[in-house]
Design a protein around this motif. Structure first.
Motif, short mmCIF file in Angstrom:
data_model
loop_
_atom_site.label_atom_id
_atom_site.label_comp_id
_atom_site.label_asym_id
_atom_site.label_seq_id
_atom_site.Cartn_x
_atom_site.Cartn_y
_atom_site.Cartn_z
N ALA A 101 0.81 -1.21 0.00
CA ALA A 101 0.00 0.00 0.00
C ALA A 101 0.85 1.28 0.00
O ALA A 101 0.62 2.18 -0.79
CB ALA A 101 -0.92 0.00 1.21
N THR A 102 1.84 1.32 0.88
CA THR A 102 2.57 2.58 0.99
C THR A 102 3.68 2.63 -0.06
O THR A 102 4.23 1.62 -0.46
CB THR A 102 3.22 2.70 2.37
N SER A 103 3.99 3.82 -0.48
CA SER A 103 5.08 3.98 -1.42
C SER A 103 6.16 4.83 -0.76
O SER A 103 5.90 5.58 0.16
CB SER A 103 4.59 4.66 -2.69
N TRP A 104 7.35 4.64 -1.22
CA TRP A 104 8.46 5.35 -0.58
C TRP A 104 9.52 5.65 -1.63
O TRP A 104 9.50 5.12 -2.74
CB TRP A 104 9.04 4.53 0.55
N THR A 105 10.44 6.47 -1.24
CA THR A 105 11.59 6.76 -2.08
C THR A 105 12.84 6.35 -1.31
O THR A 105 12.76 6.01 -0.14
CB THR A 105 11.67 8.26 -2.41
N ILE A 106 13.97 6.35 -1.98
CA ILE A 106 15.21 5.97 -1.32
C ILE A 106 16.15 7.16 -1.31
O ILE A 106 16.33 7.82 -2.34
CB ILE A 106 15.88 4.78 -2.05
N ARG A 107 16.71 7.44 -0.15
CA ARG A 107 17.75 8.46 -0.07
C ARG A 107 19.07 7.76 0.21
O ARG A 107 19.22 7.11 1.24
CB ARG A 107 17.45 9.44 1.04
N PRO A 108 20.03 7.89 -0.72
CA PRO A 108 21.28 7.12 -0.58
C PRO A 108 22.00 7.37 0.73
O PRO A 108 22.45 6.43 1.39
CB PRO A 108 22.12 7.59 -1.77
N TRP A 109 22.08 8.64 1.13
CA TRP A 109 22.85 8.93 2.35
C TRP A 109 22.15 8.34 3.57
O TRP A 109 22.79 7.71 4.44
CB TRP A 109 23.06 10.43 2.50
N GLY A 110 20.84 8.51 3.63
CA GLY A 110 20.09 7.92 4.74
C GLY A 110 20.26 6.42 4.79
O GLY A 110 20.40 5.82 5.85
N LEU A 111 20.28 5.80 3.60
CA LEU A 111 20.47 4.35 3.52
C LEU A 111 21.85 3.95 4.04
O LEU A 111 22.00 2.98 4.77
CB LEU A 111 20.28 3.88 2.08
N CYS A 112 22.88 4.76 3.66
CA CYS A 112 24.24 4.49 4.16
C CYS A 112 24.27 4.55 5.68
O CYS A 112 24.86 3.68 6.33
CB CYS A 112 25.23 5.49 3.58
N VAL A 113 23.63 5.60 6.24
CA VAL A 113 23.63 5.74 7.70
C VAL A 113 22.94 4.54 8.33
O VAL A 113 23.43 3.94 9.28
CB VAL A 113 22.92 7.06 8.10
N LEU A 114 21.80 4.16 7.75
CA LEU A 114 21.03 3.02 8.28
C LEU A 114 21.87 1.76 8.26
O LEU A 114 22.00 1.06 9.28
CB LEU A 114 19.76 2.84 7.45
N VAL A 115 22.49 1.47 7.11
CA VAL A 115 23.25 0.22 6.96
C VAL A 115 24.49 0.25 7.85
O VAL A 115 24.80 -0.73 8.54
CB VAL A 115 23.62 -0.01 5.49
N GLY A 116 25.19 1.39 7.86
CA GLY A 116 26.40 1.50 8.67
C GLY A 116 26.12 1.33 10.15
O GLY A 116 26.79 0.55 10.84
N ARG A 117 25.09 2.03 10.61
CA ARG A 117 24.75 1.94 12.02
C ARG A 117 24.28 0.54 12.39
O ARG A 117 24.59 0.01 13.45
CB ARG A 117 23.65 2.98 12.31
N PHE A 118 23.55 -0.09 11.42
CA PHE A 118 23.08 -1.46 11.65
C PHE A 118 24.27 -2.42 11.79
O PHE A 118 24.29 -3.27 12.68
CB PHE A 118 22.18 -1.89 10.49
N GLY A 119 25.26 -2.24 10.90
CA GLY A 119 26.44 -3.10 10.98
C GLY A 119 27.16 -2.94 12.31
O GLY A 119 27.54 -3.93 12.95
N ALA A 120 27.32 -1.68 12.75
CA ALA A 120 28.00 -1.44 14.03
C ALA A 120 27.22 -2.06 15.18
O ALA A 120 27.79 -2.75 16.03
CB ALA A 120 28.17 0.06 14.24
N ASP A 121 25.89 -1.84 15.17
CA ASP A 121 25.04 -2.42 16.22
C ASP A 121 25.16 -3.93 16.23
O ASP A 121 25.23 -4.57 17.29
CB ASP A 121 23.57 -2.05 15.98
N LEU A 122 25.19 -4.50 15.01
CA LEU A 122 25.25 -5.95 14.88
C LEU A 122 26.50 -6.50 15.54
O LEU A 122 26.44 -7.46 16.33
CB LEU A 122 25.23 -6.30 13.39
N VAL A 123 27.65 -5.90 15.25
CA VAL A 123 28.91 -6.40 15.79
C VAL A 123 28.92 -6.25 17.31
O VAL A 123 29.20 -7.22 18.05
CB VAL A 123 30.10 -5.64 15.16
N VAL A 124 28.58 -5.05 17.81
CA VAL A 124 28.61 -4.82 19.25
C VAL A 124 27.66 -5.78 19.96
O VAL A 124 28.03 -6.48 20.91
CB VAL A 124 28.23 -3.35 19.56
N ALA A 125 26.42 -5.86 19.44
CA ALA A 125 25.40 -6.67 20.12
C ALA A 125 25.76 -8.15 20.07
O ALA A 125 25.52 -8.88 21.03
CB ALA A 125 24.03 -6.43 19.49
#
Lengths: 121, 173, 120
Positions: free
Chosen positions: B55-79
Motif C-alpha cells: 500500500a505505501t510507497s516510498w523513495t530511497i535516499r542514498p545517504w540515509g540508507l548508508c547511515v542506516l546500513v552502517g549503524r546497523f552493521g556497528a550495532d550488529l557487531v557490538v550486540a
C-alpha cells in the motif's frame, strides 16, 4: 591455516554438542526447534570451514539449500507443532490466517496463556 | 486472489529483475542462456504467484540508507559480542523482559522494516507487531544492558527515525 | 602487479580469512553455550540470531577470502541475503508461538508490557 582450521572446527564441534544437549532436554517443541536452528547454522559453518580450508567451491550450493531448509523447518514447527494441547481448532492452525489477525489471535493467545498459567506447574 | 487483480509482469519489473538476478547468482555464471532463462522463470513466478500490492510507497535516499546500513552493521557487531559474553560469563543468566514500543509512523512497510532490523540485531527479538495501534513488542535479553525500558524505547525510535530517513515516504497515498 | 605483490595480497587475504573464520566459529560456539545455559525460551532465541547473522557473515567472508572466485562469492552473498531475510521471520514466529502457548513464565520476565496490556 592448519591451526586456525583446527581451532575453528573444535569451537564448532563443541557448540554443536551443546546444541544437541538442548535438543535432547527440550523441554518444549520450540526449545528443540531453536536448538536445531543453532545446529543447522553450525552445520553451515562447518561446511563453510571445509570449503575455506580446501579452497574448493563444490559444497557452496549445499549452503544455499541448508540456509533455506532451516528457515522452512522452524516456521513450519512454529506454525503447526507449537500449538500443542488444545490448538486443533485454533484459527491459523490450518494455515489460513483468520479474518482479523491482530485482535482475534491476540485474544486467543492471551486466553491460552491464562489457562496454562492457571493450570500448569 | 482472483486473476483480475493480477498485474502484468512488465509492470513489476523490479521483482522480475531481482528474481532473475537470484537465478543467475544460483547458476554462478552470467551467460545469455542463464540470463534469458532466469527472466523467463522470473516472469512465470510473478505471473503464477501474485502478491498483494504494497500500500505505501516510498523513495530511497542514498545517504540515509548508508547511515542506516552502517549503524546497523556497528550495532550488529557490538550486540553479537555482548550476547556472546552474556552466554559465556559465569553466574546466573541475564534478566530480560518484553517491552512495548509505540512507533511514530503509521505505514506498515516502515513498521515491518523497523521490526525486521530490530530482530536481526542480537539481544532483541520482536514477539508481536500490531499494525493497527503501531506497537511493536520486543523481548530484550538483558534490560540492564539496554538501559532499561526507556533505553529500549529510545533505541527503537532512533532506529525507526533512521529507517524513515533512508526510505522517506511519499507525501500522498 | 608483480609476483611478490601477489604473494603479499594472498597472505593478507589468508590471514583475514583466518580471523573471520575464528570469530565466526567463536560466535557459533557461544550460541551453543547460550542455547544450553539461558533459562527460558525467549532468552534462548537470542542465542540463535547471533551466529545466524554475524557468525554466518564472518564465516562466509572467510570462505570468500580463501576461494576468491566471483561465482562462489555471488552464491555466498545469496546465502547471506536469504539468511538476513528469513531469520527474523523464523525468530518472530517461534517467539510469538512460544508466548501465545504459555511457554514463557511470568517470573522469567522483569518487565512484560504485552501481558500487562492484555490484562488491563
Amino acid at each position: 591455516m592448519g591451526v586456525v582450521a583446527i581451532v575453528a572446527a573444535a569451537l564448532l564441534a563443541v557448540g554443536a554438542a551443546l546444541a544437541v544437549v538442548r535438543v535432547e532436554r527440550g523441554p518444549s517443541m520450540l526449545d528443540r526447534t531453536i536448538a536445531f536452528d543453532v545446529l543447522t547454522t553450525i552445520l553451515v559453518g562447518a561446511i563453510a570451514l571445509e570449503a575455506a580450508w580446501s579452497r574448493r567451491t563444490e559444497s557452496i550450493p549445499i549452503l544455499v539449500v541448508l540456509s533455506l531448509v532451516g528457515f522452512v523447518g522452524s516456521v513450519v514447527i512454529a506454525r503447526f507443532a507449537a500449538v500443542e494441547p488444545e490448538g486443533a481448532d485454533a484459527p491459523g492452525a490450518d494455515g489460513i490466517p483468520p479474518v482479523s489477525p491482530g485482535e482475534e489471535r491476540a485474544a486467543l493467545g492471551a486466553e491460552r496463556v491464562g489457562e496454562e498459567r492457571g493450570g500448569g506447574e | 486472489m482472483s486473476p483480475s487483480t493480477r498485474r502484468a509482469p512488465w509492470r513489476q519489473w523490479p521483482a522480475v529483475l531481482v528474481l532473475a538476478a537470484i537465478w543467475v547468482l544460483l547458476w554462478g555464471s552470467l551467460s545469455w542462456g542463464t540470463a534469458l532463462l532466469g527472466l523467463a522463470v522470473a516472469v512465470a513466478v510473478v505471473w503464477f504467484l501474485p502478491l498483494p500490492r504494497v500500500a505505501t510507497s516510498w523513495t530511497i535516499r542514498p545517504w540515509g540508507l548508508c547511515v542506516l546500513v552502517g549503524r546497523f552493521g556497528a550495532d550488529l557487531v557490538v550486540a553479537s559480542f555482548q550476547v556472546a559474553w552474556l552466554a559465556l560469563r559465569p553466574g546466573p543468566g541475564p534478566r530480560g523482559g518484553v517491552v512495548g514500543v509505540r512507533l511514530t509512523h503509521p505505514g506498515t512497510t516502515h513498521q515491518v522494516v523497523t521490526a525486521e532490523l530490530a530482530s536481526l540485531v542480537p539481544g532483541s527479538v520482536v514477539v508481536e507487531l500490531r499494525p493497527h495501534d503501531r506497537t511493536v513488542y520486543l523481548h530484550v535479553l538483558d534490560l540492564a544492558l539496554a538501559g532499561g525500558t526507556d533505553g529500549v524505547r529510545r533505541d527503537i525510535r532512533a532506529l525507526e527515525a533512521r529507517v524513515l530517513r533512508a526510505f522517506p515516504p511519499k507525501k500522498e497515498s | 602487479m608483480t609476483g611478490v605483490g601477489q604473494d603479499v595480497w594472498n597472505l593478507v587475504a589468508d590471514v583475514l580469512a583466518g580471523a573471520c573464520l575464528l570469530l565466526g566459529a567463536f560466535l557459533a560456539f557461544s550460541a551453543g553455550v547460550g542455547v544450553l545455559r539461558f533459562g527460558h525460551l525467549l532468552a534462548r532465541m537470542h542465542a540463535v540470531t547471533k551466529p545466524q547473522v554475524l557468525g554466518l557473515i564472518l564465516l562466509l567472508l572467510g570462505v570468500a577470502l580463501r576461494v576468491r572466485s566471483w561465482s562462489a562469492v555471488a552464491m555466498l552473498a545469496l546465502v547471506v541475503a536469504f539468511q538476513l531475510l528469513t531469520s527474523p521471520v523464523a525468530a518472530h514466529m517461534v517467539g510469538r508461538a512460544g508466548f501465545r502457548t504459555g511457554k514463557v513464565r511470568p517470573e522469567d520476565l522483569e518487565v512484560d508490557d504485552l501481558t500487562d496490556e492484555r490484562a488491563g
